[in-house]
Design an enzyme around this catalytic site. Structure first.
Site, short mmCIF file in Angstrom:
data_model
loop_
_atom_site.label_atom_id
_atom_site.label_comp_id
_atom_site.label_asym_id
_atom_site.label_seq_id
_atom_site.Cartn_x
_atom_site.Cartn_y
_atom_site.Cartn_z
N ASP A 1 0.81 -1.22 0.00
CA ASP A 1 0.00 0.00 0.00
C ASP A 1 0.84 1.27 0.00
O ASP A 1 2.05 1.22 0.23
CB ASP A 1 -0.96 -0.01 1.21
CG ASP A 1 -0.31 -0.57 2.48
OD1 ASP A 1 0.92 -0.55 2.56
OD2 ASP A 1 -1.05 -1.01 3.36
N ASN B 1 -8.02 -2.87 13.96
CA ASN B 1 -9.39 -3.23 13.54
C ASN B 1 -9.40 -4.47 12.65
O ASN B 1 -10.42 -4.78 12.05
CB ASN B 1 -10.06 -2.04 12.84
CG ASN B 1 -9.32 -1.61 11.59
OD1 ASN B 1 -8.40 -2.30 11.15
ND2 ASN B 1 -9.70 -0.47 11.02
N HIS C 1 -7.47 -4.90 9.94
CA HIS C 1 -7.16 -4.68 8.52
C HIS C 1 -5.85 -5.34 8.12
O HIS C 1 -4.95 -5.51 8.94
CB HIS C 1 -7.21 -3.18 8.14
CG HIS C 1 -6.07 -2.34 8.63
ND1 HIS C 1 -6.20 -1.01 8.97
CD2 HIS C 1 -4.75 -2.62 8.83
CE1 HIS C 1 -5.04 -0.52 9.33
NE2 HIS C 1 -4.15 -1.47 9.25
N GLU D 1 -9.90 -2.21 5.03
CA GLU D 1 -10.56 -1.89 6.29
C GLU D 1 -11.84 -2.73 6.44
O GLU D 1 -12.35 -3.26 5.44
CB GLU D 1 -10.94 -0.39 6.29
CG GLU D 1 -9.75 0.56 6.12
CD GLU D 1 -8.95 0.78 7.40
OE1 GLU D 1 -8.89 -0.13 8.25
OE2 GLU D 1 -8.37 1.86 7.54
C1 F6R Z 1 1.30 -1.46 6.21
C2 F6R Z 1 0.02 -2.15 6.27
C3 F6R Z 1 -0.81 -2.15 7.50
C4 F6R Z 1 -0.02 -2.44 8.79
C5 F6R Z 1 -0.93 -2.40 10.00
C6 F6R Z 1 -0.17 -2.64 11.28
O1 F6R Z 1 1.89 -1.62 4.92
O2 F6R Z 1 -0.37 -2.71 5.30
O3 F6R Z 1 -1.83 -3.12 7.36
O4 F6R Z 1 0.58 -3.69 8.67
O5 F6R Z 1 -1.58 -1.17 10.06
O6 F6R Z 1 0.70 -1.58 11.51
P1 F6R Z 1 1.79 -1.66 12.67
O7 F6R Z 1 2.74 -2.72 12.30
O8 F6R Z 1 2.45 -0.29 12.65
O9 F6R Z 1 1.05 -1.94 13.93
#
Ligand code: F6R
Length: 242
Positions: free
Chosen positions: A67, A136, A138, A143
């Site tokens: 992403d 959440n 994701h 989402e």
């Molecule tokens: C990032 C991504 C997100 C993160 C998720 C967890 O490329 O795709 O899904 O993996 O938001 O983020 P952290 O690791 O910062 O808790």
């Protein structure tokens, strides 16, 4: 689904790096799907160490990231392109021609999403996809929703994600409101998937995603149906798993 439980965040990173290193050893021209955020930092550090020791090489590896924020140029220090260069690519000798990330500045968002899906297909698909998980549930920026969205798409970030990510920005208003993300089909078509999670804060999410029903309200739950899925969790994140 395989679960690897580790003592702490560092061990989680080592285990995930070992899985990626094994993938590269078995197929040196692997296509790796990569993630950003706090979770993969120890994984990337361990991979850099393995390269320094001469145990693996990224010479023939190609990468696709999950992403990117809409509106941030690749040189912005909070863009995911910048994160990947500074936390992995530059240290393992992966030059830009072999790495891919959605273009946050694309003029035509629909065309950019199509381009990204075609690109993944032209690489022959993803051999191993590394994932983190949002509070959440994701994965990528898929989402919670009423349906699983299939291909790369532009998504409006939820308030929970904006709150979780504002720690990286000076002010909450600076957090981009939209992102491009690979879809659930892109992720599920990867031949292997590894999801890493650590810390007490993720425990409830991990239990909802992997010990509850498969539902688009908890997007990561779909990984229960993947043929080659490994969950690497530290003791805190695993604490509410049965
Ligand atoms: C990032 C991504 C997100 C993160 C998720 C967890 O490329 O795709 O899904 O993996 O938001 O983020 P952290 O690791 O910062 O808790």
């Amino acid at each position: 689904m395989r679960i690897i439980r580790t003592e702490n965040y560092e061990q989680m990173g080592r285990q995930a790096a070992n899985l990626i290193a094994a993938q590269i050893t078995l197929k040196p021209d692997s296509v790796l799907g990569l993630a950003t955020g706090s979770s993969p930092l120890s994984t990337y550090r361990h991979l850099i160490e393995l390269v320094r020791q001469g145990d693996i090489s990224f010479d023939r590896v190609r990468t696709v990231n999950l992403d990117e924020y809409v509106g941030l140029p690749a040189g912005h220090d909070q863009s995911y392109a910048y994160f990947m260069r500074t936390n992995l690519f530059d240290s393992v000798g992966l030059d830009a021609s072999r790495t891919n990330i959605p273009n946050g500045l694309a003029q035509d968002g629909d065309a950019e999403c199509r381009r990204y899906d075609e690109l993944i297909a032209s690489l022959g698909g993803i051999d191993l996809q590394l994932l983190g998980i949002g509070l959440n549930g994701h994965i990528g920026f898929n989402e919670p929703d009423d349906v699983f969205v299939q291909g790369t798409h532009k998504v409006k970030l939820t308030d929970s994600t904006i709150q979780a990510n504002k720690r990286f920005f000076e002010k909450e208003e600076d957090v981009p409101r939209y992102a491009y993300t690979m879809g659930i089909r892109d992720i599920m078509q990867a031949r292997r998937v590894v999801l890493i999670a650590s810390g007490k804060g993720k425990a409830e999410t991990i239990a909802r995603a992997f010990a509850g029903p498969v539902t688009p309200r908890v997007p990561a739950s779909i990984l229960q149906l993947h043929k080659d899925f490994t969950l690497v969790v530290d003791a805190d994140a695993a604490s509410l798993l049965p």
